[in-house]
Design a protein around this motif. Sequence first.
Motif, PDB file in Angstrom:
ATOM      1  N   GLN A 161       0.699  -1.116   0.087  1.00 57.65           N
ATOM      2  CA  GLN A 161      -0.111   0.083  -0.046  1.00 57.65           C
ATOM      3  C   GLN A 161       0.782   1.274   0.054  1.00 57.65           C
ATOM      4  OE1 GLN A 161      -2.449  -0.755   3.468  1.00 57.65           O
ATOM      5  NE2 GLN A 161      -4.199  -1.626   2.063  1.00 57.65           N
ATOM      6  N   ARG A 162       2.225   1.199   0.849  1.00 55.60           N
ATOM      7  CA  ARG A 162       2.791   2.502   0.686  1.00 55.60           C
ATOM      8  C   ARG A 162       3.714   2.528  -0.693  1.00 55.60           C
ATOM      9  NH1 ARG A 162       4.219   0.243   5.990  1.00 55.60           N
ATOM     10  NH2 ARG A 162       5.920  -0.823   5.118  1.00 55.60           N
ATOM     11  N   ASP A 163       3.939   1.421  -1.338  1.00 54.68           N
ATOM     12  CA  ASP A 163       4.664   1.621  -2.595  1.00 54.68           C
ATOM     13  C   ASP A 163       3.369   2.130  -3.448  1.00 54.68           C
ATOM     14  OD1 ASP A 163       6.940   0.400  -1.846  1.00 54.68           O
ATOM     15  OD2 ASP A 163       6.409  -1.705  -2.287  1.00 54.68           O
ATOM     16  N   ALA A 164       2.111   1.773  -3.377  1.00 56.79           N
ATOM     17  CA  ALA A 164       1.099   2.314  -4.158  1.00 56.79           C
ATOM     18  C   ALA A 164       0.874   3.532  -4.147  1.00 56.79           C
ATOM     19  CB  ALA A 164       0.024   1.479  -4.057  1.00 56.79           C
ATOM     20  N   MET A 165       0.963   4.031  -2.832  1.00 54.28           N
ATOM     21  CA  MET A 165       0.790   5.591  -2.676  1.00 54.28           C
ATOM     22  C   MET A 165       1.831   6.450  -2.925  1.00 54.28           C
ATOM     23  SD  MET A 165       0.281   7.425   1.108  1.00 54.28           S
ATOM     24  CE  MET A 165       2.025   6.661   1.690  1.00 54.28           C
ATOM     25  N   ARG A 166       3.190   5.913  -3.124  1.00 45.72           N
ATOM     26  CA  ARG A 166       4.416   6.517  -3.627  1.00 45.72           C
ATOM     27  C   ARG A 166       4.124   6.734  -5.093  1.00 45.72           C
ATOM     28  NH1 ARG A 166       7.144   3.952   0.210  1.00 45.72           N
ATOM     29  NH2 ARG A 166       7.820   2.365  -0.876  1.00 45.72           N
ATOM     30  N   GLU A 167       3.658   5.660  -5.897  1.00 47.55           N
ATOM     31  CA  GLU A 167       3.448   5.654  -7.226  1.00 47.55           C
ATOM     32  C   GLU A 167       2.388   6.619  -7.821  1.00 47.55           C
ATOM     33  OE1 GLU A 167       5.146   4.329  -9.898  1.00 47.55           O
ATOM     34  OE2 GLU A 167       6.644   3.750  -8.213  1.00 47.55           O
ATOM     35  N   ARG A 168       1.206   6.818  -6.692  1.00 51.90           N
ATOM     36  CA  ARG A 168       0.392   7.626  -7.048  1.00 51.90           C
ATOM     37  C   ARG A 168       0.887   9.158  -6.849  1.00 51.90           C
ATOM     38  NH1 ARG A 168      -2.762   3.980  -4.462  1.00 51.90           N
ATOM     39  NH2 ARG A 168      -2.936   5.213  -2.375  1.00 51.90           N
ATOM     40  N   ILE A 169       1.451   9.249  -5.890  1.00 50.72           N
ATOM     41  CA  ILE A 169       2.166  10.764  -5.676  1.00 50.72           C
ATOM     42  C   ILE A 169       3.256  11.183  -7.038  1.00 50.72           C
ATOM     43  CG2 ILE A 169       3.661  11.884  -4.394  1.00 50.72           C
ATOM     44  CD1 ILE A 169       2.674  10.478  -1.936  1.00 50.72           C
ATOM     45  N   ALA A 170       3.915  10.075  -7.247  1.00 56.88           N
ATOM     46  CA  ALA A 170       5.043  10.113  -8.545  1.00 56.88           C
ATOM     47  C   ALA A 170       4.255  10.572  -9.701  1.00 56.88           C
ATOM     48  CB  ALA A 170       5.985   8.964  -8.590  1.00 56.88           C
ATOM     49  N   ASP A 171       3.158   9.961  -9.829  1.00 52.38           N
ATOM     50  CA  ASP A 171       2.429  10.079 -11.250  1.00 52.38           C
ATOM     51  C   ASP A 171       1.692  11.549 -10.964  1.00 52.38           C
ATOM     52  OD1 ASP A 171       2.737   7.456 -12.031  1.00 52.38           O
ATOM     53  OD2 ASP A 171       0.905   6.803 -11.635  1.00 52.38           O
ATOM     54  N   ALA A 172       1.530  11.928  -9.932  1.00 49.63           N
ATOM     55  CA  ALA A 172       0.854  13.212  -9.696  1.00 49.63           C
ATOM     56  C   ALA A 172       1.968  14.402 -10.094  1.00 49.63           C
ATOM     57  CB  ALA A 172       0.201  13.448  -8.493  1.00 49.63           C
ATOM     58  N   LEU A 173       3.189  14.012  -9.519  1.00 48.96           N
ATOM     59  CA  LEU A 173       4.157  15.017  -9.610  1.00 48.96           C
ATOM     60  C   LEU A 173       4.907  14.907 -11.113  1.00 48.96           C
ATOM     61  CD1 LEU A 173       5.918  14.326  -6.430  1.00 48.96           C
ATOM     62  CD2 LEU A 173       4.699  16.617  -6.861  1.00 48.96           C
ATOM     63  N   SER A 174       4.586  13.580 -11.824  1.00 51.27           N
ATOM     64  CA  SER A 174       5.047  13.615 -13.296  1.00 51.27           C
ATOM     65  C   SER A 174       4.906  14.957 -14.090  1.00 51.27           C
ATOM     66  CB  SER A 174       4.803  12.376 -13.835  1.00 51.27           C
ATOM     67  OG  SER A 174       3.568  12.337 -14.185  1.00 51.27           O
ATOM     68  N   SER A 175       3.934  15.478 -13.912  1.00 54.26           N
ATOM     69  CA  SER A 175       3.562  16.756 -14.807  1.00 54.26           C
ATOM     70  C   SER A 175       4.462  17.950 -14.517  1.00 54.26           C
ATOM     71  CB  SER A 175       2.151  17.209 -14.938  1.00 54.26           C
ATOM     72  OG  SER A 175       1.705  17.512 -13.501  1.00 54.26           O
ATOM     73  N   PHE A 176       5.090  17.969 -13.302  1.00 51.44           N
ATOM     74  CA  PHE A 176       5.892  19.123 -12.803  1.00 51.44           C
ATOM     75  C   PHE A 176       7.270  18.736 -12.630  1.00 51.44           C
ATOM     76  CE2 PHE A 176       1.969  19.325 -10.531  1.00 51.44           C
ATOM     77  CZ  PHE A 176       1.290  20.371 -11.046  1.00 51.44           C
ATOM     78  N   ALA A 177       7.728  17.590 -12.918  1.00 51.85           N
ATOM     79  CA  ALA A 177       9.115  17.019 -12.917  1.00 51.85           C
ATOM     80  C   ALA A 177       9.213  15.934 -13.622  1.00 51.85           C
ATOM     81  CB  ALA A 177       9.550  16.892 -11.093  1.00 51.85           C
ATOM     82  N   ALA A 178      10.732  15.820 -13.936  1.00 45.74           N
ATOM     83  CA  ALA A 178      11.045  14.468 -14.787  1.00 45.74           C
ATOM     84  C   ALA A 178      11.047  13.509 -13.903  1.00 45.74           C
ATOM     85  CB  ALA A 178      12.707  14.762 -14.823  1.00 45.74           C
ATOM     86  N   LYS A 179      10.806  12.270 -14.599  1.00 41.50           N
ATOM     87  CA  LYS A 179      10.360  11.024 -13.810  1.00 41.50           C
ATOM     88  C   LYS A 179      11.152  10.734 -12.750  1.00 41.50           C
ATOM     89  CE  LYS A 179       9.062   6.192 -14.842  1.00 41.50           C
ATOM     90  NZ  LYS A 179       8.869   5.201 -15.682  1.00 41.50           N
ATOM     91  N   ALA A 180      12.463  10.763 -12.618  1.00 37.54           N
ATOM     92  CA  ALA A 180      13.329  10.424 -11.873  1.00 37.54           C
ATOM     93  C   ALA A 180      13.157  11.145 -10.561  1.00 37.54           C
ATOM     94  CB  ALA A 180      14.994  10.393 -12.194  1.00 37.54           C
ATOM     95  N   ASP A 181      12.962  12.574 -10.824  1.00 39.93           N
ATOM     96  CA  ASP A 181      12.745  13.607  -9.651  1.00 39.93           C
ATOM     97  C   ASP A 181      11.410  13.327  -9.085  1.00 39.93           C
ATOM     98  OD1 ASP A 181      15.333  14.991 -10.373  1.00 39.93           O
ATOM     99  OD2 ASP A 181      14.251  16.216 -11.625  1.00 39.93           O
TER     100      ASP A 181
END
Length: 98
Positions: A23-43
């Motif tokens: 569940q923590r991994d899934a939450m991090r992925e959702r956050i990363a997806d939301a941030l991907s429009s503002f930052a590079a994938k690695a960032d």
Amino acid sequence: MISSGTTARHPDHATLARDAAAQRDAMRERIADALSSFAAKADAHRLARSLSAVMQGISVQARDGATPMELQEIVEDVVRVSKRGVHGTHEDFIAPEE
């Protein structure tokens, strides 16, 4: 909240620990997806890990009795420091005078 679900686990609770980790991994992925429009994938993934860690800390603080105002101060500190970057000074951690 899932973040503090099994911070101290017993071997009999291994399945619960794996579920909480997933569940923590899934939450991090959702956050990363939301941030991907503002930052590079690695960032976005790095930032997601950092935000998840803050969220987990806030969850533990809340569980242990922190007031809503204390939790809000944590959020405000994170936002203030993130706006200044990681190379700020110790003054960056001091709240401005109101």
